[in-house]
Design a protein around this motif. Structure first.
Motif, short mmCIF file in Angstrom:
data_model
loop_
_atom_site.label_atom_id
_atom_site.label_comp_id
_atom_site.label_asym_id
_atom_site.label_seq_id
_atom_site.Cartn_x
_atom_site.Cartn_y
_atom_site.Cartn_z
N TYR A 10 0.80 -1.22 0.00
CA TYR A 10 0.00 0.00 0.00
C TYR A 10 0.84 1.27 0.00
CZ TYR A 10 -3.46 -3.40 1.58
OH TYR A 10 -4.27 -4.51 1.68
N ILE A 11 0.17 2.33 -0.47
CA ILE A 11 0.68 3.70 -0.39
C ILE A 11 -0.33 4.50 0.44
CG2 ILE A 11 1.00 5.83 -1.73
CD1 ILE A 11 3.33 4.13 -2.13
N GLY A 12 0.17 5.44 1.24
CA GLY A 12 -0.72 6.32 1.99
C GLY A 12 -0.76 7.71 1.38
N ALA A 13 -1.87 8.42 1.57
CA ALA A 13 -2.00 9.78 1.04
C ALA A 13 -2.73 10.65 2.05
CB ALA A 13 -2.74 9.77 -0.29
N ILE A 14 -2.10 11.77 2.41
CA ILE A 14 -2.74 12.79 3.24
C ILE A 14 -3.32 13.85 2.30
CG2 ILE A 14 -2.38 14.59 4.96
CD1 ILE A 14 0.07 12.91 5.93
N ASP A 15 -4.58 14.15 2.45
CA ASP A 15 -5.23 15.22 1.68
C ASP A 15 -5.73 16.25 2.68
OD1 ASP A 15 -6.61 16.87 -0.02
OD2 ASP A 15 -8.24 15.46 -0.42
N GLN A 16 -4.93 17.29 2.89
CA GLN A 16 -5.29 18.32 3.86
C GLN A 16 -5.99 19.46 3.12
OE1 GLN A 16 -4.97 21.63 5.28
NE2 GLN A 16 -6.48 20.49 6.46
N GLY A 17 -7.31 19.54 3.25
CA GLY A 17 -8.11 20.49 2.50
C GLY A 17 -8.58 21.67 3.33
N THR A 18 -9.38 22.50 2.71
CA THR A 18 -9.84 23.73 3.35
C THR A 18 -10.76 23.46 4.53
OG1 THR A 18 -9.72 24.80 1.20
CG2 THR A 18 -10.92 25.97 2.93
N THR A 19 -11.64 22.48 4.40
CA THR A 19 -12.62 22.22 5.45
C THR A 19 -12.37 20.93 6.22
OG1 THR A 19 -14.11 21.15 3.87
CG2 THR A 19 -14.40 23.52 4.22
N SER A 20 -11.54 20.04 5.68
CA SER A 20 -11.32 18.76 6.36
C SER A 20 -9.97 18.19 5.97
CB SER A 20 -12.42 17.75 6.00
OG SER A 20 -12.32 17.37 4.63
N THR A 21 -9.56 17.18 6.72
CA THR A 21 -8.33 16.44 6.46
C THR A 21 -8.69 14.98 6.27
OG1 THR A 21 -7.11 17.97 7.88
CG2 THR A 21 -6.02 15.89 7.31
N ARG A 22 -8.08 14.37 5.25
CA ARG A 22 -8.37 12.96 4.96
C ARG A 22 -7.07 12.18 4.85
NH1 ARG A 22 -11.97 12.86 -0.26
NH2 ARG A 22 -10.17 13.98 -1.07
N PHE A 23 -7.17 10.90 5.14
CA PHE A 23 -6.06 9.98 4.89
C PHE A 23 -6.61 8.77 4.18
CE2 PHE A 23 -3.23 6.43 5.94
CZ PHE A 23 -2.02 6.96 5.53
N ALA A 24 -5.94 8.41 3.08
CA ALA A 24 -6.38 7.26 2.28
C ALA A 24 -5.27 6.23 2.19
CB ALA A 24 -6.79 7.71 0.88
N VAL A 25 -5.68 4.99 2.12
CA VAL A 25 -4.78 3.87 1.84
C VAL A 25 -5.10 3.40 0.43
CG1 VAL A 25 -4.06 1.55 2.49
CG2 VAL A 25 -4.66 3.23 4.27
N VAL A 26 -4.08 3.40 -0.43
CA VAL A 26 -4.25 3.09 -1.85
C VAL A 26 -3.42 1.87 -2.19
CG1 VAL A 26 -3.93 3.99 -4.21
CG2 VAL A 26 -4.62 5.54 -2.36
N ASP A 27 -4.00 0.96 -2.98
CA ASP A 27 -3.25 -0.25 -3.34
C ASP A 27 -2.54 -0.06 -4.68
OD1 ASP A 27 -5.11 -0.65 -5.38
OD2 ASP A 27 -6.16 -2.28 -4.36
N GLY A 28 -1.85 -1.10 -5.12
CA GLY A 28 -1.04 -1.02 -6.33
C GLY A 28 -1.84 -0.88 -7.61
N ALA A 29 -3.15 -1.14 -7.54
CA ALA A 29 -4.03 -0.96 -8.69
C ALA A 29 -4.67 0.41 -8.71
CB ALA A 29 -5.11 -2.05 -8.70
N GLY A 30 -4.26 1.29 -7.79
CA GLY A 30 -4.81 2.63 -7.74
C GLY A 30 -6.19 2.69 -7.11
N GLN A 38 -11.85 13.97 8.79
CA GLN A 38 -12.36 14.78 9.90
C GLN A 38 -12.33 16.24 9.50
OE1 GLN A 38 -11.31 14.29 13.97
NE2 GLN A 38 -10.68 12.16 13.74
N GLU A 39 -13.37 16.97 9.85
CA GLU A 39 -13.43 18.39 9.59
C GLU A 39 -12.67 19.15 10.67
OE1 GLU A 39 -17.42 19.76 9.14
OE2 GLU A 39 -17.75 18.66 7.28
N HIS A 40 -12.28 20.38 10.34
CA HIS A 40 -11.71 21.28 11.33
C HIS A 40 -12.48 22.59 11.28
CE1 HIS A 40 -9.34 21.83 7.60
NE2 HIS A 40 -9.49 23.11 7.88
N LEU A 41 -12.33 23.39 12.31
CA LEU A 41 -13.12 24.61 12.44
C LEU A 41 -12.65 25.70 11.47
CD1 LEU A 41 -13.41 24.87 16.33
CD2 LEU A 41 -15.18 24.12 14.72
N GLN A 42 -13.62 26.47 11.01
CA GLN A 42 -13.35 27.67 10.22
C GLN A 42 -13.57 28.88 11.12
OE1 GLN A 42 -12.49 26.98 6.78
NE2 GLN A 42 -12.54 24.94 7.68
N HIS A 43 -12.61 29.78 11.16
CA HIS A 43 -12.70 30.95 12.03
C HIS A 43 -12.82 32.21 11.18
CE1 HIS A 43 -11.55 28.50 15.53
NE2 HIS A 43 -10.69 27.91 14.71
#
Length: 491
Positions: A10-30, A38-43
């Motif tokens: 597997y490969i891991g991927a952090i996607d840190q976006g404007t409203t939330s943060t995600r982590f995905a586990v991706v296999d060799g076939a994509g 999880q979302e985070h607060l907007q101030h």
């Protein structure tokens, strides 16, 4: 850097976006085998100000990594590498000796630097640095945010450091202060033709080079993880929109993608030479593979896309859930003459007017919530069409097919209207989480988990295609009325 990672699945991927943060586990076939979010607060401390808590973002990142690994039923040691995609221009100032932020993170949507940007432009105006950076002076970019933080945060220690969110995460994960050209090219402190900090640009903005991270290729290994990713190579780093371009396998000039998220971002690969825009677009770095020249892109950025649906939900109570907006929009046959220009943070490409504010025009006693909901969705498609027209004028090539991704592409009404208003097909891939895939692909290439662009191209598959079904006369009428609404906003 390569290694015998073929024994690791597997490969891991952090996607840190404007409203939330995600982590995905991706296999060799994509394929995405697990994802945690999880979302985070907007101030919003003042009108036009948008802030994030960098500590909260780091905490959420650790939590989603643990959650994603748990959902996949694997350990960190089962990852060949972890890549990062991030909200790009959002700027963090922290103390490298203590690890503590020295101010709230200023988000890319924030408009507090409008007056500062005007002063920096001087008599030359917003295009003062466009030839060197490919960017107009605007509140969007990181350089003015850094200058503002320096002005408003007196008594900074010598250990104070700047970075975009990718730098903040890599520093916490590895202890290294580093970024890549896709993020650095959004600061206005890097020349497009030289992937390094430009002393003259830094001097013009008053930002010390010593406070900035090292710039290393997008597809490279930055260090070894610690804590929740103990021992895992942190490899591959792309701004989120460039990650989506990478995930849509836009490796060759002329291929374009549009990501529909909080904002709307259309990028087209232009090859090894930057194409400068005369139609209000951005010239930016698309990606750089270690040992190779950077690839460039033209970009049209729309500030508000999915965020307008959130606004209808949270501020006006039109729907209880964002997923219900399509049903409400389908309750009417057309927009009833209503046009919604969601200039909540000004207008980005191709207009670039930070003073513009949102308007809803064409309201009559006939208008209802369905018309406003439909107009809100159509606004996203209209804005994308304006960007594509500008992109074709700059580049000289026709974008015959638009490849789409992001959270809004599940909205069939929006996608069909996008195809109609463009007069060309719109195509969604089987895996629409292309930002995640781009980060995973870059990390996998960096450590030899994937062989190269050809293998990644073979992993891409089409899910659905929308063909245009609107006549030319009707399309011209709707676009003309949309532009009339935009002009009222600008006025």
């Amino acid at each position: 850097m390569t290694g015998d990672w073929r024994l690791v699945t597997y490969i891991g991927a952090i996607d840190q976006g404007t409203t939330s943060t995600r982590f995905a586990v991706v296999d060799g076939a994509g394929r995405i085998v697990a994802l945690d979010q999880q979302e985070h607060l907007q101030h919003y401390p003042r009108p036009g100000w948008v802030e994030h808590d960098a500590v909260e973002i780091w905490e959420r990142t650790q939590q989603v990594i643990a959650g994603g690994l748990s959902k996949a039923g694997i350990a960190a040691a089962d990852l060949a590498a972890v890549g990062i995609a991030n909200q790009r221009e959002t700027t963090v100032l922290w103390d490298s000796s203590t690890g503590a932020p020295l101010a709230p993170a200023i988000v890319w949507q924030d408009t507090r630097t409008d007056d500062l940007a005007r002063r920096l432009g001087g008599d030359a105006g917003p295009d003062r640095f466009r030839a060197e950076t490919g960017l107009p002076l605007a509140t969007y970019f990181s350089g003015p945010k850094m200058r503002w933080l320096l002005d408003e945060t007196p008594g900074l220690p010598n250990s104070a450091r700047f970075g975009t969110i990718d730098s903040w995460l890599i520093w916490n994960l590895t202890g290294r202060h580093v970024t890549d050209p896709t993020n650095a090219s959004r600061t206005m402190l890097m020349r497009l033709d030289t992937p390094g900090w430009d002393p003259q640009l830094c001097e013009a903005f008053g930002v010390p080079v010593a406070m900035l991270p090292a710039i290393e290729p997008s597809v490279a290994v930055y260090g070894t993880g610690r804590g929740v990713l103990e021992g895992v190579p942190i490899a591959g780093n792309l701004g989120d929109q460039q990650a989506a371009l990478f995930g849509q396998i836009c490796f060759e000039p002329g291929r374009a993608k549009n990501t529909y998220g909080t904002g709307c971002f259309l990028l087209a690969n232009t090859g090894e030479q930057p194409v400068h825009s005369s139609h209000g677009l951005l010239t930016t770095v698309a990606f750089q593979v270690e040992g190779a020249k950077p690839r460039y892109a033209l970009e049209g950025s729309v500030a508000i896309a999915g965020a307008v649906v959130q606004w209808l939900r949270d501020n006006l109570g039109f729907v209880e859930s964002s997923t219900k907006i399509e049903d409400l929009a389908r309750s009417v046959d057309d927009n009833g003459g209503v046009y919604f220009v969601p200039a909540f943070s000004g207008l980005f490409a191709p207009w670039w007017d930070a003073t513009a504010r949102g308007t809803i025009t064409g309201l009559t006693r006939y208008s209802n919530a369905g018309h406003i909901a439909r107009a809100a969705l159509e606004a996203t498609a209209f804005q994308a069409a304006d960007v594509i027209a500008a992109m074709e004028a700059d580049s000289g090539f026709e974008i015959s097919t638009l490849f789409v991704d992001g959270g809004m592409v599940v909205n069939d009404l929006l996608m069909q209207f996008q195809a109609d208003i463009l007069g060309r097909p719109v195509v969604r891939p089987t895996i629409s989480e292309t930002t995640v895939l781009g980060a995973a692909y870059a990390a996998g290439l960096a450590v030899g988990f994937f062989d190269g662009f050809e293998q990644l191209t073979q992993l891409w598959a089409e899910d659905r295609r929308w063909e245009p079904a609107m006549g030319d006369e009707e399309r011209a009428r709707l676009v003309g009325e949309w532009h009339h609404a935009v002009r009222q906003t600008l006025a």
